[in-house]
Design a protein around this motif. Sequence first.
Motif, mmCIF file in Angstrom:
data_model
loop_
_atom_site.group_PDB
_atom_site.id
_atom_site.type_symbol
_atom_site.label_atom_id
_atom_site.label_comp_id
_atom_site.label_asym_id
_atom_site.label_seq_id
_atom_site.Cartn_x
_atom_site.Cartn_y
_atom_site.Cartn_z
ATOM 1 N N CYS A 122 48.872 53.478 13.809
ATOM 2 C CA CYS A 122 49.566 53.805 15.061
ATOM 3 C C CYS A 122 49.829 55.309 15.157
ATOM 4 O O CYS A 122 50.349 55.925 14.223
ATOM 5 C CB CYS A 122 50.881 53.037 15.161
ATOM 6 N N ARG A 123 49.477 55.888 16.317
ATOM 7 C CA ARG A 123 49.655 57.327 16.550
ATOM 8 C C ARG A 123 51.015 57.648 17.152
ATOM 9 O O ARG A 123 51.301 58.788 17.438
ATOM 10 C CB ARG A 123 48.517 57.846 17.435
ATOM 11 N N LYS A 124 51.837 56.663 17.422
ATOM 12 C CA LYS A 124 53.222 56.785 17.913
ATOM 13 C C LYS A 124 53.335 57.220 19.379
ATOM 14 O O LYS A 124 54.182 56.733 20.090
ATOM 15 C CB LYS A 124 54.076 57.716 17.043
ATOM 16 N N VAL A 125 52.513 58.157 19.833
ATOM 17 C CA VAL A 125 52.508 58.591 21.234
ATOM 18 C C VAL A 125 51.064 58.560 21.724
ATOM 19 O O VAL A 125 50.170 59.104 21.081
ATOM 20 C CB VAL A 125 53.085 60.014 21.403
ATOM 21 N N ILE A 126 50.863 57.930 22.872
ATOM 22 C CA ILE A 126 49.543 57.834 23.483
ATOM 23 C C ILE A 126 49.560 58.689 24.737
ATOM 24 O O ILE A 126 50.483 58.593 25.549
ATOM 25 C CB ILE A 126 49.217 56.359 23.845
ATOM 26 N N SER A 127 48.536 59.516 24.892
ATOM 27 C CA SER A 127 48.506 60.365 26.089
ATOM 28 C C SER A 127 47.090 60.506 26.630
ATOM 29 O O SER A 127 46.740 59.860 27.600
ATOM 30 C CB SER A 127 49.143 61.728 25.811
ATOM 31 N N ASN A 128 46.255 61.338 26.018
ATOM 32 C CA ASN A 128 44.937 61.598 26.597
ATOM 33 C C ASN A 128 43.890 61.787 25.507
ATOM 34 O O ASN A 128 44.196 61.831 24.323
ATOM 35 C CB ASN A 128 45.000 62.817 27.519
ATOM 36 N N TYR A 129 42.661 61.920 25.940
ATOM 37 C CA TYR A 129 41.505 62.027 25.049
ATOM 38 C C TYR A 129 41.662 63.148 24.021
ATOM 39 O O TYR A 129 41.304 62.980 22.862
ATOM 40 C CB TYR A 129 40.259 62.220 25.907
ATOM 41 N N ASN A 130 42.190 64.284 24.429
ATOM 42 C CA ASN A 130 42.341 65.397 23.489
ATOM 43 C C ASN A 130 43.370 65.101 22.405
ATOM 44 O O ASN A 130 43.374 65.755 21.372
ATOM 45 C CB ASN A 130 42.694 66.690 24.220
ATOM 46 N N ASN A 131 44.244 64.145 22.630
ATOM 47 C CA ASN A 131 45.222 63.724 21.627
ATOM 48 C C ASN A 131 44.583 62.850 20.546
ATOM 49 O O ASN A 131 45.103 62.721 19.457
ATOM 50 C CB ASN A 131 46.360 62.955 22.319
ATOM 51 N N MET A 132 43.441 62.267 20.871
ATOM 52 C CA MET A 132 42.779 61.329 19.968
ATOM 53 C C MET A 132 42.158 62.090 18.787
ATOM 54 O O MET A 132 41.381 63.013 18.990
ATOM 55 C CB MET A 132 41.681 60.565 20.722
ATOM 56 N N PRO A 133 42.501 61.704 17.562
ATOM 57 C CA PRO A 133 41.919 62.372 16.389
ATOM 58 C C PRO A 133 40.390 62.263 16.361
ATOM 59 O O PRO A 133 39.822 61.260 16.822
ATOM 60 C CB PRO A 133 42.536 61.622 15.209
ATOM 61 N N ALA A 134 39.737 63.281 15.820
ATOM 62 C CA ALA A 134 38.270 63.306 15.740
ATOM 63 C C ALA A 134 37.733 62.081 14.996
ATOM 64 O O ALA A 134 36.700 61.509 15.389
ATOM 65 C CB ALA A 134 37.801 64.592 15.071
ATOM 66 N N SER A 135 38.435 61.645 13.956
ATOM 67 C CA SER A 135 37.982 60.471 13.198
ATOM 68 C C SER A 135 38.019 59.202 14.059
ATOM 69 O O SER A 135 37.155 58.327 13.930
ATOM 70 C CB SER A 135 38.833 60.281 11.938
ATOM 71 N N THR A 136 38.996 59.122 14.941
ATOM 72 C CA THR A 136 39.100 57.970 15.850
ATOM 73 C C THR A 136 37.985 58.029 16.892
ATOM 74 O O THR A 136 37.361 57.008 17.193
ATOM 75 C CB THR A 136 40.488 57.933 16.518
ATOM 76 N N ARG A 137 37.722 59.210 17.423
ATOM 77 C CA ARG A 137 36.608 59.364 18.380
ATOM 78 C C ARG A 137 35.295 58.900 17.753
ATOM 79 O O ARG A 137 34.498 58.223 18.402
ATOM 80 C CB ARG A 137 36.476 60.817 18.819
ATOM 81 N N LYS A 138 35.090 59.281 16.506
ATOM 82 C CA LYS A 138 33.858 58.889 15.809
ATOM 83 C C LYS A 138 33.785 57.373 15.673
ATOM 84 O O LYS A 138 32.751 56.761 15.913
ATOM 85 C CB LYS A 138 33.804 59.573 14.445
#
Length: 154
Positions: A122-138
Amino acid sequence: MDNPKAKVKKSKTGLGVFAISKINKGEIIASVDGKILGYNAKWTNYQRGHAVQFARKKWRLSDGFAVKLNHSCEPNCGIKNLFDIVAMRDIKKGEELTWDYEMTEASENKWSMKCKCGTKSCRKVISNYNNMPASTRKKYRGFISQWLIDEYGR
């Protein structure tokens, strides 16, 4: 289009969408198929919390149960073709169907929410694509709205 293998039911956070039979990887769960809103539209609070962004300053609402799909930092669904929420893996009967809201939201948006998914990642705060960690994007590759990848890169 709502998948007949899924149904809106009570969840731990209110309402959610659950598999009522096995759903195979790649199956469409729901389509975001409603009204299109622009940046300068008169938005209701409901619309602000349920619209899916598909281009810079453009959002779409759903006329189906796509708006009932909850967020998770460990989702089993993702986005294809801008408007289709699809299964990222095989989903068992009884599982709640979830997706990561950052799969569609652009960095210029000021929207955010406290995450209550309760997963280990859990990332605790959800907002936008740029908030998403690179490992999660992958990990989500192929299940993030293509317009975000085109606009902001992987």
